[in-house]
Design an enzyme around this catalytic site. Structure first.
Site, PDB file in Angstrom:
ATOM      1  N   HIS B 294       0.818  -1.200  -0.151  1.00 35.44           N
ATOM      2  CA  HIS B 294       0.131  -0.147  -0.056  1.00 35.44           C
ATOM      3  C   HIS B 294       0.840   1.305   0.093  1.00 35.44           C
ATOM      4  O   HIS B 294       0.636   2.241  -0.669  1.00 35.44           O
ATOM      5  CB  HIS B 294      -0.904  -0.052   1.254  1.00 35.44           C
ATOM      6  CG  HIS B 294      -1.845   1.202   1.174  1.00 35.44           C
ATOM      7  ND1 HIS B 294      -3.039   1.096   0.094  1.00 35.44           N
ATOM      8  CD2 HIS B 294      -2.310   2.159   2.253  1.00 35.44           C
ATOM      9  CE1 HIS B 294      -3.704   2.109   0.526  1.00 35.44           C
ATOM     10  NE2 HIS B 294      -3.368   2.817   1.482  1.00 35.44           N
ATOM     11  N   HIS B 329      -0.792   8.631  -4.946  1.00 38.39           N
ATOM     12  CA  HIS B 329      -1.682   7.779  -4.618  1.00 38.39           C
ATOM     13  C   HIS B 329      -2.929   8.036  -5.354  1.00 38.39           C
ATOM     14  O   HIS B 329      -3.693   8.790  -5.258  1.00 38.39           O
ATOM     15  CB  HIS B 329      -2.181   8.218  -3.141  1.00 38.39           C
ATOM     16  CG  HIS B 329      -2.936   7.321  -2.242  1.00 38.39           C
ATOM     17  ND1 HIS B 329      -3.688   6.392  -3.031  1.00 38.39           N
ATOM     18  CD2 HIS B 329      -3.206   7.078  -0.891  1.00 38.39           C
ATOM     19  CE1 HIS B 329      -4.469   5.588  -2.203  1.00 38.39           C
ATOM     20  NE2 HIS B 329      -4.000   5.960  -0.978  1.00 38.39           N
ATOM     21  N   PHE B 389      -9.239   4.491   4.294  1.00 34.95           N
ATOM     22  CA  PHE B 389     -10.243   5.013   5.403  1.00 34.95           C
ATOM     23  C   PHE B 389     -11.332   4.211   5.795  1.00 34.95           C
ATOM     24  O   PHE B 389     -11.881   3.532   4.846  1.00 34.95           O
ATOM     25  CB  PHE B 389     -10.837   6.470   4.820  1.00 34.95           C
ATOM     26  CG  PHE B 389      -9.709   7.717   4.951  1.00 34.95           C
ATOM     27  CD1 PHE B 389      -8.417   7.333   5.068  1.00 34.95           C
ATOM     28  CD2 PHE B 389     -10.324   8.865   4.608  1.00 34.95           C
ATOM     29  CE1 PHE B 389      -7.535   8.820   5.285  1.00 34.95           C
ATOM     30  CE2 PHE B 389      -9.553   9.966   4.656  1.00 34.95           C
ATOM     31  CZ  PHE B 389      -8.303   9.895   4.994  1.00 34.95           C
TER      32      PHE B 389
END
Lengths: 404, 402, 86
Positions: B294, B329, B389
């Protein structure tokens, strides 16, 4: 065990009913909408045909609304339901979803604790999250002295999985947590996604539902698109959340579900709204597609069209879209089944609609033993050509000694 | 026993290249796609870099849907899907007659459409919104655009689980084929650079100034990025029958939720997600040869991700690099690009680098981030991370077809 | 380097902190720890800083966050950056 036999339980409603392979059980549910908060009240309201239309003038200080009435809840405050701590930064979608989740958990006989919270998850449907929260956040970058003077605590409200993430935190549910952006299909898509999680053994139980908030943004947005359709349902808001488990597991435990979900089928066809795409020549339209989905769902359910007692459709009074849905339903099922046009009571709740349609069927079952074991269909159509249908089987609630 | 599922087409639309022929070599060369922001006025921001796809030309890529009717993110999704199908060599006519659908992940959906509506709201009030833009808001249109572009009559599901969404989408597509519900699926994700996310990450102190340097001692945050990532999936049987080139097999995936904090990653939960993925894929940690991280480049993410990796893999974890060092990102598309990079690593025999690497973080001494230069290798099994999130963790496992 | 305290400023700051931490203003004493006693996390800490910046039109670097663990400490940091005279 709380599967106490009740005097009026019909044979097929008792624990002897063997669920079909792959069926889901709904073991509890909750709704939050202007018609009613909570399954009991909602069931009564739907059965009596009440309306959720409310005066919404003055609901928002800074913005006017296109209509004085809507199926919204001017008095809804999340802290009245969940307290202040941890809730004061919630957007309205998150608030509606969280109260729906709490009500569903209160309504089920599933116990969630440390022994199973890793295997209990959440699947929520949305259109685009809280459009108001996102819009306001975006607006701050334009109107503040400096564009980065935005509120950090509100940033999570701009992501579409905010409601599901917050619900997981509140109830400490560490199982699969998903958000499906399905618009009109959100309710059915969430249920279909959940079905995969259960059959693949990724989860034992899921809170499944969908949510839509009422705001000046959704009210005006809908107004701009459908102002010409006089007969359309007023804009609404709400959430409906179901506790979904594997039907066979529920049966083995001797528990009695409120309903079974026997099939959810979806597809994509030439759009009902807007410009047909260049490649649509010769492609089936949404009406034909819906008929295909209903037929496929019935086949999966092992049922015949004649067994369906009711269809809870997504018809909203926008004629050219209703026509598509009507044609699809009639092609697959004829005209014999009772039609529940739920948006007449709940308003046009967009992504919450499908779940509220399911809730309306469960509400009828909940208080009417005469409907025990019977099959019903839920249909949804999006303006973009997505269609879907689910087949349910429901029972009344009193047969289950719920808190026993 | 379910059907085996393989990847036979890749469709990247990224800041370092469009199409697998451009994207693969750029990734291997460690090229950066970061440039000064042009899609919105970033002049008031102290930080103004992002990974935009400056040369995105939907008209040139799409055959069916007309670009004027769709938002940028839907166009990313549809164009990436078109590229993936072309790359697979699958006959588009036959595909549209088949049981085929799409699952597409996203964080912010049609964020640029929402921002245009916001500007209208500020300028003339909500009474002045453009209906055509309102119509484009629902995020469901991302997957819908894919099905409309390719004429697919199957399911079109948009999974909006934020920055791990592509992995959710890939996992769901895998299950659809594995169980026999579908024969072909497009899986991936799409997002567009937008002002509110740039502002939000800046405000959180999570946005770096010029270069994203994951796993570096002095890493200071993300840069936002955008694009569309699509993978074409079918059964091993159908790929073999039509003589298709197979990049990799989807072995399985794992999902779970931190249920702890909306934005702070939880290493215990991430480790559990890895174990779920390994269990689902039928592998052991020792089988994994490479981890596509990630790796956002924030101090917290990279530390927590590394801690979880060490918890599961022990003192000698496999190499773990972050392609966000090159792309920024890309939010909901990020793990889709990760899956494409993983498939290329398996197929072509190299590991993508973590660029902008200057100083090894002593706290992450056990992590090999494949610094700065790609590395020849023959990975058999690759683990692709996506965290988000809401604590939405998703990890996919790809492998070489044995 | 503790500074003299202006009671009005302190009350304004207390309001901000209480709202962000979702507690009653009376619960926030000058020395009660945001993290230990009021369940603050880094996101809420940044939110407090952001609201203060907005209210007083000042810039406070995030590197000051570790020095803002209770109300009195917040006051002192803000006083410095806003140039408050007691």
């Amino acid at each position: 065990m709380n599967a106490t036999a009740l005097p009026d339980a019909r044979p097929e409603a008792a624990a002897g009913h063997l669920p079909r392979d792959g069926a889901l059980a709904i073991t509890g549910w909750g709704t939050v909408c202007s018609l009613a908060i909570g399954a009991e009240e909602f069931s009564a309201a739907v059965t009596e045909g009440r309306s959720g239309l409310r005066d919404v003038t003055g609901m928002f200080e800074d913005e006017d609304l296109p209509a004085a009435e809507a199926c919204a809840m001017p008095d809804f405050r999340v802290r009245d339901h969940l307290g202040r701590k941890g809730t004061s930064f919630f957007d309205r979608s998150t608030s509606l979803a969280l109260v729906g989740c709490s009500l569903a958990l209160d309504d089920t006989d599933l116990a969630v604790g440390d022994d199973n919270r890793e295997r209990v998850g959440i699947v929520l449907g949305t259109t685009a999250g809280s459009i108001r929260a996102t819009g306001e956040y975006s607006r701050e970058t334009l109107v503040q002295d400096r564009p980065y003077l935005v509120n950090p605590m509100l940033f999570p409200n701009t992501v579409m999985n905010c409601a599901a993430g917050q619900a997981a935190i509140r109830h400490r549910l560490k199982g699969v947590n998903a958000t499906v952006a399905g618009g009109q299909l959100a309710g059915l898509s969430a249920l279909r996604y959940a079905r995969n999680l259960i059959r693949r053994d990724y989860a034992d139980a899921l809170l499944v539902g969908s949510v839509e908030e009422f705001s000046p943004h959704t009210a005006w947005g809908t107004h701009h698109l459908y102002a010409a359709d006089d007969g359309r349902a007023p804009v609404g808001e709400g959430s409906a959340v179901f506790v979904v488990e594997d039907a066979a597991a529920v049966h083995r435990a001797g528990r009695l579900p409120d309903a079974e979900v026997l099939a959810v089928e979806v597809g994509t066809y030439a759009p009902a709204d807007g410009r047909p795409e260049a490649g649509d020549r010769g492609r089936p339209g949404a009406a034909e597609g819906l008929a295909t989905c209903i037929a496929r769902a019935l086949e999966r359910a092992g049922a015949a069209p004649s067994e369906v007692w009711a269809v809870a459709s997504g018809e909203s009074g926008v004629e050219h879209r209703d026509a598509v849905e009507r044609r699809g339903i009639e092609a697959a099922l004829g005209t014999a089944a009772e039609r529940l046009r739920v948006k007449r009571s709940t308003g046009e709740c967009h992504s919450a609609s499908g779940s509220l349609q399911i809730a309306a069927l469960l509400g009828r079952h909940r208080i009417d033993p005469a409907l025990d074991g019977r099959l019903s269909v839920v249909t949804s159509c999006s303006p973009d050509g997505a269609v879907g249908a689910a087949v349910l089987r429901g029972w009344h609630r009193a047969r289950r000694d719920h808190r026993g | 026993m379910g059907r085996r599922v393989v990847i036979t087409g890749l469709g990247p639309i990224s800041s370092i290249g469009t199409g697998v022929g451009a994207f693969g070599p750029a990734l291997r060369a460690g090229r950066s796609g970061i440039s000064p922001i042009s899609s919105f006025d970033a002049s008031g921001f102290p930080h103004f870099m992002a990974g935009e796809v400056a040369d995105f030309d939907p008209k040139a890529l799409l055959r069916t849907v007309s670009p004027a009717d769709w938002g940028r993110t839907s166009l990313f999704a549809a164009a990436a899907a078109r590229l993936a199908v072309e790359d697979s060599g699958m006959d588009p006519e036959e595909l549209s007659r088949s049981r085929a659908g799409s699952s597409i992940g996203t964080t912010s959906g049609e964020s640029q459409v929402v921002e245009r509506l916001t500007a209208e709201w500020v300028d003339r009030g909500l009474t002045g919104l453009t209906p055509e833009l309102v119509r484009q808001v629902p995020a469901s249109r991302l997957a819908n655009a894919v099905n409309q572009e390719l004429g697919l009559t199957g399911e079109a599901v948009t999974l909006s689980t934020a920055c791990s969404a592509s992995n959710y989408a890939l996992g769901y597509a895998y299950d659809q084929i594995h169980t026999g519900d579908a024969d072909y699926m497009i899986a991936g994700g799409a997002d567009s650079v937008c002002r509110w996310a740039h502002a939000g990450f800046y405000r959180l102190g999570a946005l770096t100034k010029e270069a994203c340097s994951p796993f570096d001692k002095d890493r200071s945050g993300i840069l936002t990025g955008e694009g569309g990532a699509a993978l074409f999936l079918e059964t091993l049987e159908s790929a073999t029958a039509r003589g298709a080139h197979i990049y990799a097999e989807v072995l399985g995936y794992g999902l779970n939720c931190d249920a702890n904090h909306m934005v702070a990653p939880d290493p215990v939960s991430i480790a559990e997600c890895m174990r779920r993925a390994h269990h689902n894929a039928g592998i052991e940690p020792s089988d994994v040869d490479y981890i596509c991280a990630h790796g956002t480049g924030t101090p917290a993410n990279d530390a927590m991700e590394s801690r979880a990796v060490i918890e599961v893999f022990g003192e000698e974890p496999p190499p773990m690099s972050s392609i966000k060092s090159m792309l920024g990102h890309t939010m909901g598309a990020a793990s889709g690009f990760g899956a494409i990079a993983s498939a290329l690593a398996i197929d072509q025999g190299w590991l993508p680098p973590t660029v902008n690497h200057r100083t090894q973080d002593p706290e992450l001494a056990l992590i090999d981030p494949v610094p700065n230069e790609s590395r020849p290798a023959r990975p058999r099994v690759v683990q692709n991370h996506g965290f988000a999130f809401g604590g939405n963790n998703a990890i996919t496992i790809l492998g070489r077809v044995a | 380097m503790s500074q003299a305290v202006n009671a009005d400023h302190l009350d304004e700051l207390r309001e901000i902190v209480a709202e962000v931490l979702e507690v009653e203003p009376e619960e926030i004493t000058e020395t009660s720890s945001f993290v230990e006693e009021h369940e603050a996390d880094s996101l809420r800490a940044i939110e407090i800083l952001a609201r203060i910046e907005k209210k007083y039109g000042i810039d406070i670097p995030q590197s000051e966050l570790p020095n803002m663990g209770n109300l009195r400490a917040v006051h002192d940091v803000v006083a410095q950056h806003a140039g408050w005279q007691a």
